[in-house]
Structures are given as structure tokens and as C-alpha cells.
Design a protein around this motif. Structure first.
Motif, mmCIF file in Angstrom:
data_model
loop_
_atom_site.group_PDB
_atom_site.id
_atom_site.type_symbol
_atom_site.label_atom_id
_atom_site.label_comp_id
_atom_site.label_asym_id
_atom_site.label_seq_id
_atom_site.Cartn_x
_atom_site.Cartn_y
_atom_site.Cartn_z
ATOM 1 N N PRO A 176 2.578 -9.431 5.756
ATOM 2 C CA PRO A 176 1.464 -8.897 6.810
ATOM 3 C C PRO A 176 0.300 -8.977 6.705
ATOM 4 O O PRO A 176 -0.221 -9.147 5.336
ATOM 5 C CB PRO A 176 1.953 -7.378 7.120
ATOM 6 N N ILE A 177 -0.662 -8.798 7.555
ATOM 7 C CA ILE A 177 -2.290 -8.694 7.200
ATOM 8 C C ILE A 177 -2.359 -7.125 7.080
ATOM 9 O O ILE A 177 -1.879 -6.147 8.180
ATOM 10 C CB ILE A 177 -3.234 -9.247 8.566
ATOM 11 N N THR A 178 -2.771 -6.561 6.170
ATOM 12 C CA THR A 178 -2.931 -5.311 5.710
ATOM 13 C C THR A 178 -4.288 -4.879 5.874
ATOM 14 O O THR A 178 -5.398 -5.357 6.058
ATOM 15 C CB THR A 178 -2.256 -4.992 4.445
ATOM 16 N N ILE A 179 -4.459 -3.306 5.719
ATOM 17 C CA ILE A 179 -5.812 -2.526 5.765
ATOM 18 C C ILE A 179 -5.760 -1.636 4.987
ATOM 19 O O ILE A 179 -4.544 -0.833 4.336
ATOM 20 C CB ILE A 179 -5.891 -2.347 7.147
ATOM 21 N N GLU A 180 -6.836 -1.258 4.210
ATOM 22 C CA GLU A 180 -6.777 -0.095 3.212
ATOM 23 C C GLU A 180 -6.962 1.325 3.709
ATOM 24 O O GLU A 180 -8.043 1.244 4.722
ATOM 25 C CB GLU A 180 -7.792 -0.220 2.043
ATOM 26 N N ASP A 181 -6.218 2.170 3.676
ATOM 27 C CA ASP A 181 -6.501 3.488 4.613
ATOM 28 C C ASP A 181 -6.236 4.512 3.386
ATOM 29 O O ASP A 181 -5.027 4.415 2.982
ATOM 30 C CB ASP A 181 -5.594 3.522 5.658
ATOM 31 N N ASN A 182 -7.186 5.304 3.240
ATOM 32 C CA ASN A 182 -7.264 6.324 2.069
ATOM 33 C C ASN A 182 -6.555 5.825 0.785
ATOM 34 O O ASN A 182 -5.662 6.510 0.455
ATOM 35 C CB ASN A 182 -6.455 7.553 2.525
#
Ligand code: GLU
Length: 545
Positions: free
Chosen positions: A280-286
């Protein structure tokens, strides 16, 4: 009663599975040709990850002279929305994702349809009957409540959740017992009779993730639901077999279902396709990495890119970089080639998630837009504005040539200006070129702020400015004029002797630039003045004074 009669009692079909097997011929393609598909639910929503997967599937088919088709997976009727299908097709077409076969805006194309799962009910049932006849599937009469009780019990005893082993309560019903229940009016679904052993692992090779070992499936999964439609798993096996898919390219959330799918293909006597599970394409969250989420991240929806006015081409170039990181290098080394010539390789695809990189997307986009002709930028900006900023669209239409000249400043040259990253930002960058928009809130004067001095500079400047001058003449005149007022005509002189001057030529020209545009940073001032013309220059200078 024999098993065929039993199967007929359980599921009523128009044709048997052999009919369907014969209906769909083998495809006549090269050995290496890939048959791939994009198989969305008709929710009308296209996730960036789905666009990414669709792109990979399309490119793989295209580059191998294969077939790429669109199948609509609407067996979960709750997820369908009106016009969901046409919205998906149009959204994808905007990103140049087009299909050789399958569902399209004007009906279906291809010999392997119907391509909408809800129209294939008879087909699934025919194959479910085959399994029932071979004692590989059976009717299950368990009520919601009894399933819930079992689940609670499994949770309590920390056992695996599911319908297997002891908990597969209907698997040992005799045909007679089952018929009796049906005659009593009991409702049923069809389950697979799994012979798998969860403690037994099997080897599997994914085209992207490589070799892996997975536990066998021992769950008697549902294959036909109470509404008569198949589950995803069963439909996947039947459809991809009949549609002759060679490569199932899909998100890696499906990886854990592979044991079920391998088993289904085996029980149905189908050849297993190859699987390519995309990370997947991810994102950084906390501080933690997670998948781009439809609910939390606006950039998960492809409509986001459209609304912002990031060119679809740029989004696709970005996604291709994510898919194969050597693509960027290839692009820089093959500037005059069509990107279609780049060969995408499963082996080079990321095995773990890829962090969504907006800055990179912007860079790619700026680079891409910088290669366009002024008229193309004009057309694209206008197209965007017509949809999202009507006032600006009207201005662009009214001043077509003028606007095109604006876009041409520092463009169509060896090192073009790379300032536009998305069309939604264009107005923000060139508004001061339109009198209708030129209502500065503030003037970004830098070093020179004294009103008298500003007036002095502007008066002197206007007295020497002549519209007919070429760039060199203009610049020389400006230097002369700056010197006359006590500014260093050359930066070098100023740096050597700062105390000798009021400032430099740069400070002087900033006053001119800011007076004409209100901004301290603009593209080439000479070009801007040429476009404004002497009358508007005077007007603007009057405004400042
Ligand atoms: N309908 C499935 C989904 O929405 C498709 C998965 C697949 O490509 O098999 O994710």
C-alpha cells in the motif's frame, strides 16, 4: 438420493458448469501475454491505492500485448451506489486508465462477460453445484445466533474464530437431514467443505512479495450467501478462471486470503493464476506508518488531485516512480522517449508500504508542467478553472493571447521556469498581471521603504523607460539611472564598497518590480513590463504613489 439430485434441490440453475466452461474459449495470446483486471466495487470512490493498482495491472497487460479488463464486483449490494460504475470509469479515464474489455460506458465489450458479478448469479451457482456434487460443499443452516454463540465461546477460550472443525456444525449433516430441514422451511447458505489443516503450511510464490509459506485454510468458508450471490472469494475463483486472468494484481490486504483462494482453485479443478500483491501507499501518522485512509486523508481520493489541479500525467508519473524506483532515473536518461516504453517489473516493486511523498509529487509535477508549451498550460489551466474557479476562467477566456504570453515567460527554453506545480495555484502566481485582480493588499517593498525615495526612483525610471528598447538596452538604462540616484549599477561594486552607495541595482529594481506587481518575487521583469505596456505601468505606479 444421489448428489446430483441433492445439488439440484439446493440450487436452481439454468445451465450446468460444463455449459459455462464451454462458453468461454481460451484466449489466443502469446505465451508471455498477461491478462489482468481491475475489479472494483461500485462505490463510486477511487482510492489513490486503487488507481495505483489499476495502473500496474493495465501497464503489465499493455507491455506484454495482453488484455486488461474491468469487472464490477457488486456482490455486496450494500456497497453499491447509483452511477458508481460510470463514476469509476470516468475518473480512471481522466488518468488515462482505459480497458480493452469489460464494463464500459456504452455497454460491455468482450467475449467473457457478463462482467458485472450480480449478473453472473447462475454461473456461480452452477460451479457451487459442481462442488456439492463432489462433496466439496454443503448447505449450512446455522442461524446468526448460533454462529454468534460459537464466536463468543471461541473468544472466551482463546480459540481461533471461525467455522471449522468442531464448530463446522452442518458439515456432517446427511443429504436426507439437509432435505428435511429445507422441507421444514429452514434457510441455508452454501459452504466449502475444507479438508485443509491449519497446522500444515504450504509454499506459495507471489510475483511481488516472493516466496512465502502460509497455513492451509481449514475454515468452511461461505461460497454462496443467503441472497444467492457469491462471496468475494468464490466469485474471484470462478470469474478469474472463466475470464482467463493470468495475473491477479491486487492490494496486499488480500494476501491473507490466498490459502482460501488456492484451495478454491484446487477444489474447482482450475489452474491457479499468478498473484501479485501490491504494497500500500502509506502515510505517517503520529510516528506510525499506516495505509492512506479514505476517511482520514483527503489525498486518498483521486478527486483530490483533480480539484487541486495536479495534472493527471504528473500523478501517474509519480505512481510509476513508486511502483519501480528506477523509473525516475530512466526518465531522466530517456527524455525524448515516450514513458510507455519503460518496462515495469514486478521484481522491482516495493515489498513493504511506500510513504506518500507530496513534495516528490510536486517536483514531478513542476518538472512536467515546465515541459509544456504555453498554450498547453493555458488550456489546462482554463479547463481546471472552468470547473473550480469560474471568475478566473472568464478572465482567461477574455484574455487568451495575453494569458498565453504570461505563461510563456521563461518557458519554451532550455531551462524553463519550474514554478507551477498545480493549476489551482496559477491564479495565486499570476493574478497581478490582470487589472481585474490587481488590488494589492500590501506591497512587498524590501529594503527601500521611504516614500519619497520610492517616488524618486519611480519618476526617474519612468522618464528613461521606452517600450521599444530591447532587453540589454533597457537594463543598461536602468543601471545608469540607478547610478544617477546613488545606487551601485553593478552588484560587485556594491559588495566591494557598500558604504559608498544608498543600495544596489537590485534594491532599485525591486522598487520597480514591487510597484508594478506588488510582489518581490516574479518571473522576468522585462517580460512583465512588455506585457503590461507603458500605460498600465504608469497607472500602477500612480497607484503606489
Ligand atoms: N473487489 C475487490 C476490492 O474491491 C477486488 C480485489 C481484487 O482485485 O481481486 O478490493
Amino acid at each position: 438420493m444421489d448428489r446430483k439430485e441433492f445439488a439440484d434441490r439446493l440450487l436452481d440453475t439454468k445451465y450446468d458448469y460444463e455449459y459455462y466452461e464451454n462458453l468461454y474459449p481460451e484466449r489466443k495470446l502469446d505465451d508471455k501475454a498477461m491478462v489482468t483486471r481491475y475489479a472494483p466495487s461500485p462505490t463510486g470512490f477511487v482510492h489513490l491505492g486503487a488507481l495505483y493498482a489499476a495502473f500496474i495491472a493495465m501497464k503489465m497487460a499493455n507491455q506484454s500485448n495482453g488484455v486488461f479488463f474491468l469487472r464490477i464486483e457488486d456482490t455486496d449490494q450494500k456497497r453499491s451506489i447509483e452511477n458508481g460504475v460510470s463514476k469509476i470509469i470516468t475518473d480512471l479515464a481522466n488518468f488515462d486508465i482505459t480497458f480493452d474489455e469489460g464494463v464500459s460506458l456504452d455497454g460491455e465489450k468482450g467475449n467473457y462477460g457478463p462482467y458485472i458479478q450480480s449478473e453472473r448469479e447462475d454461473i456461480y451457482k452452477a460451479f457451487a453445484k459442481k462442488l456439492i456434487m463432489e462433496d466439496k460443499a454443503y448447505p449450512c443452516f446455522c442461524s446468526e445466533e448460533s454462529l454468534k454463540e460459537d464466536r463468543e465461546r471461541q473468544e472466551k477460550h482463546k480459540e481461533r474464530i471461525g467455522y471449522y472443525g468442531y464448530y463446522a456444525r452442518c458439515r456432517n449433516l446427511s443429504m436426507e437431514e439437509a432435505i428435511q430441514k429445507i422441507e421444514n422451511g429452514e434457510k441455508y447458505i452454501i459452504r466449502l467443505k475444507s479438508k485443509g489443516d491449519f497446522n500444515h503450511r504450504f509454499k506459495f510464490k507471489d510475483e511481488i512479495k516472493g516466496k512465502m509459506e502460509l497455513p492451509e485454510n481449514d475454515q468452511d468458508i461461505v461460497i454462496i450467501k443467503s441472497d444467492g450471490l457469491p462471496t468475494y472469494h468464490f466469485a474471484h475463483a470462478v470469474d478469474d478462471h472463466l475470464m482467463k486472468t493470468t495475473h491477479v494484481i491486487r492490494g496486499d490486504e488480500w494476501l491473507s486470503s490466498v490459502p482460501v483462494h488456492v484451495q478454491l482453485f484446487e477444489y474447482l479443478g482450475f489452474k491457479l493464476p499468478k498473484y501479485a500483491h501490491i504494497s500500500p501507499i502509506t502515510i505517517e501518522d503520529n510516528g506510525t506508518k499506516r495505509k492512506l485512509s479514505k476517511r482520514k486523508d483527503p489525498e486518498a481520493a483521486i478527486s483530490y488531485y483533480h480539484e487541486k489541479g495536479i495534472p493527471n500525467k504528473a500523478v501517474m508519473l509519480y505512481l510509476e516512480t513508486v511502483a519501480n524506483s528506477n523509473f525516475e532515473m530512466w526518465m531522466s536518461q530517456n527524455k525524448d522517449k515516450d514513458v510507455k516504453e519503460f518496462v515495469l517489473d514486478f521484481k522491482k516493486m516495493p515489498v513493504g508500504g511506500s510513504l506518500f511523498d507530496y513534495d516528490k509529487l510536486m517536483n514531478i509535477s513542476k518538472n512536467y508542467i515546465s515541459t509544456l508549451k504555453a498554450l498547453e498550460v493555458y488550456d489546462m489551466t482554463l479547463k481546471w478553472a472552468r470547473q473550480y474557479d469560474n471568475d478566473f476562467a472568464l478572465l482567461l477566456e477574455k484574455y487568451k493571447d495575453y494569458s498565453t504570453y504570461i505563461f510563456n515567460i521563461e518557458r519554451e527554453q532550455k531551462k524553463p521556469r519550474k514554478d507551477i506545480g498545480y493549476f489551482g495555484d496559477v491564479k495565486n502566481q499570476i493574478w497581478y498581471m490582470y487589472d481585474e485582480l490587481f488590488k494589492p493588499q500590501e506591497y512587498e517593498f524590501q529594503k527601500i521603504t521611504d516614500k519619497k525615495e520610492i517616488k524618486n526612483i519611480l519618476d526617474t525610471y519612468l522618464s528613461i523607460y521606452s517600450a521599444g528598447d530591447d532587453k540589454d538596452t533597457w537594463f543598461n538604462k536602468m543601471k545608469e539611472c540607478a547610478s544617477k540616484l546613488g545606487y551601485a549599477g553593478e552588484m560587485r561594486e556594491y559588495k566591494e564598497n557598500p558604504d559608498k552607495y544608498k543600495g544596489s541595482i537590485a534594491d532599485f529594481s525591486t522598487v520597480v518590480r514591487v510597484s508594478l506587481t506588488s510582489k518581490a518575487n516574479t518571473p522576468d521583469l522585462f517580460e512583465i513590463m512588455r506585457l503590461l505596456g507603458i500605460d498600465r505601468m504608469k497607472e500602477r505606479i500612480k497607484m503606489v504613489l
